[in-house]
Scaffold this motif. Structure first.
Motif, mmCIF file in Angstrom:
data_model
loop_
_atom_site.group_PDB
_atom_site.id
_atom_site.type_symbol
_atom_site.label_atom_id
_atom_site.label_comp_id
_atom_site.label_asym_id
_atom_site.label_seq_id
_atom_site.Cartn_x
_atom_site.Cartn_y
_atom_site.Cartn_z
ATOM 1 N N LEU A 88 -37.569 -13.041 -114.217
ATOM 2 C CA LEU A 88 -37.726 -14.494 -114.113
ATOM 3 C C LEU A 88 -39.133 -14.853 -113.655
ATOM 4 C CD1 LEU A 88 -34.306 -15.411 -112.473
ATOM 5 C CD2 LEU A 88 -34.918 -15.439 -114.898
ATOM 6 N N LYS A 89 -39.692 -15.870 -114.266
ATOM 7 C CA LYS A 89 -41.049 -16.313 -113.949
ATOM 8 C C LYS A 89 -41.003 -17.546 -113.048
ATOM 9 C CE LYS A 89 -42.889 -13.329 -116.775
ATOM 10 N NZ LYS A 89 -43.079 -12.025 -116.236
ATOM 11 N N SER A 90 -41.910 -17.588 -112.118
ATOM 12 C CA SER A 90 -42.018 -18.721 -111.208
ATOM 13 C C SER A 90 -42.570 -19.936 -111.947
ATOM 14 C CB SER A 90 -42.942 -18.361 -110.050
ATOM 15 O OG SER A 90 -43.098 -19.449 -109.189
ATOM 16 N N ALA A 100 -47.851 -22.746 -100.764
ATOM 17 C CA ALA A 100 -46.425 -22.538 -100.498
ATOM 18 C C ALA A 100 -46.237 -21.109 -100.013
ATOM 19 C CB ALA A 100 -45.603 -22.763 -101.770
ATOM 20 N N ALA A 101 -45.174 -20.918 -99.255
ATOM 21 C CA ALA A 101 -44.837 -19.566 -98.812
ATOM 22 C C ALA A 101 -44.378 -18.737 -100.014
ATOM 23 C CB ALA A 101 -43.729 -19.633 -97.758
ATOM 24 N N ILE A 102 -44.554 -17.439 -99.914
ATOM 25 C CA ILE A 102 -44.116 -16.521 -100.967
ATOM 26 C C ILE A 102 -42.642 -16.214 -100.737
ATOM 27 C CG2 ILE A 102 -44.419 -14.229 -101.961
ATOM 28 C CD1 ILE A 102 -47.322 -14.342 -100.824
ATOM 29 N N ALA A 103 -41.816 -16.501 -101.742
ATOM 30 C CA ALA A 103 -40.369 -16.323 -101.609
ATOM 31 C C ALA A 103 -39.881 -15.232 -102.554
ATOM 32 C CB ALA A 103 -39.657 -17.634 -101.908
ATOM 33 N N ASN A 104 -38.697 -14.730 -102.236
ATOM 34 C CA ASN A 104 -38.117 -13.636 -103.001
ATOM 35 C C ASN A 104 -36.601 -13.665 -102.801
ATOM 36 O OD1 ASN A 104 -37.024 -10.772 -103.016
ATOM 37 N ND2 ASN A 104 -39.037 -10.439 -103.893
ATOM 38 N N SER A 116 -35.951 -10.379 -107.437
ATOM 39 C CA SER A 116 -36.785 -11.269 -108.241
ATOM 40 C C SER A 116 -38.256 -10.966 -107.999
ATOM 41 C CB SER A 116 -36.502 -12.728 -107.876
ATOM 42 O OG SER A 116 -37.021 -13.021 -106.581
ATOM 43 N N GLN A 117 -39.079 -11.436 -108.909
ATOM 44 C CA GLN A 117 -40.512 -11.455 -108.667
ATOM 45 C C GLN A 117 -40.756 -12.547 -107.632
ATOM 46 O OE1 GLN A 117 -42.878 -11.799 -112.227
ATOM 47 N NE2 GLN A 117 -41.521 -10.441 -113.364
ATOM 48 N N SER A 118 -41.908 -12.524 -106.993
ATOM 49 C CA SER A 118 -42.184 -13.561 -106.002
ATOM 50 C C SER A 118 -42.325 -14.920 -106.688
ATOM 51 C CB SER A 118 -43.443 -13.230 -105.206
ATOM 52 O OG SER A 118 -44.561 -13.197 -106.041
ATOM 53 N N PHE A 119 -41.925 -15.944 -105.936
ATOM 54 C CA PHE A 119 -42.050 -17.320 -106.408
ATOM 55 C C PHE A 119 -42.354 -18.208 -105.209
ATOM 56 C CE2 PHE A 119 -37.541 -16.342 -105.808
ATOM 57 C CZ PHE A 119 -37.096 -17.370 -104.978
ATOM 58 N N PRO A 125 -37.361 -20.062 -109.789
ATOM 59 C CA PRO A 125 -37.133 -20.140 -111.237
ATOM 60 C C PRO A 125 -35.843 -20.909 -111.522
ATOM 61 C CG PRO A 125 -37.725 -17.916 -110.603
ATOM 62 C CD PRO A 125 -37.521 -18.683 -109.338
ATOM 63 N N GLN A 126 -35.824 -21.631 -112.603
ATOM 64 C CA GLN A 126 -34.693 -22.499 -112.955
ATOM 65 C C GLN A 126 -33.362 -21.743 -112.992
ATOM 66 O OE1 GLN A 126 -35.217 -25.795 -113.205
ATOM 67 N NE2 GLN A 126 -33.023 -26.094 -113.359
ATOM 68 N N GLU A 127 -33.384 -20.501 -113.456
ATOM 69 C CA GLU A 127 -32.149 -19.724 -113.623
ATOM 70 C C GLU A 127 -31.462 -19.394 -112.299
ATOM 71 O OE1 GLU A 127 -34.959 -18.829 -117.032
ATOM 72 O OE2 GLU A 127 -35.127 -19.039 -114.855
#
Length: 145
Positions: A88-90, A100-104, A116-119, A125-127
């Protein structure tokens, strides 16, 4: 008659397999983390309990998840495609310039880990947006009390 019996048996077995194929959140662990230079949040959910940690050195607080919230979380978990999480892409890139903080999101389920990849924290990501929003709601409830 044998054909009819075989057809009914096939339909019956097919339906029961669908129920077994559903993901059982009772055996899963969901871990959401968000970090930046001055911010740390970790929310871990496992078997009706949310464990919330708001700083790196602080003590984690456990809180029981209400039945209503648990049912909603179960439904959202059913909708997540675990195999696709890693791809999934951010939708935003604010984390690249401290916007923004890096989330996972990490899900441990049936002996496998899906991460997940970081977002950007607040912009998943919408999904996985619905389940991430629900997970974050437990920290918001704790912080309001």
């Amino acid at each position: 008659m044998k054909l009819l019996s075989l057809l009914i048996l096939t339909l019956f077995l097919g339906k029961s397999c669908d129920g077994e194929a559903q993901k059982n959140i009772e055996t899963a662990q969901l871990i959401y983390t968000a970090n930046s230079r001055g911010f740390h949040e970790e929310i871990s959910i496992e078997n009706h309990i949310a464990t919330i940690k708001n700083d790196r050195k602080g003590k984690a607080i456990e809180t029981k998840i209400s039945d209503k919230d648990w049912k909603e979380l179960v439904q959202l978990f059913q909708e997540v495609n675990l195999d696709e999480i890693k791809d999934l892409k951010s939708p935003t890139e604010k984390r690249f310039y401290d916007g923004a903080a890096i989330a996972n999101l990490k899900i441990n389920y049936e002996g496998k880990s899906y991460e997940s990849q970081s977002f950007d924290h607040g912009f998943p990501p919408q999904e996985i947006k619905k389940i991430v929003t629900k997970i974050n709601s437990f920290a918001k409830q704790y912080n309001e009390n």
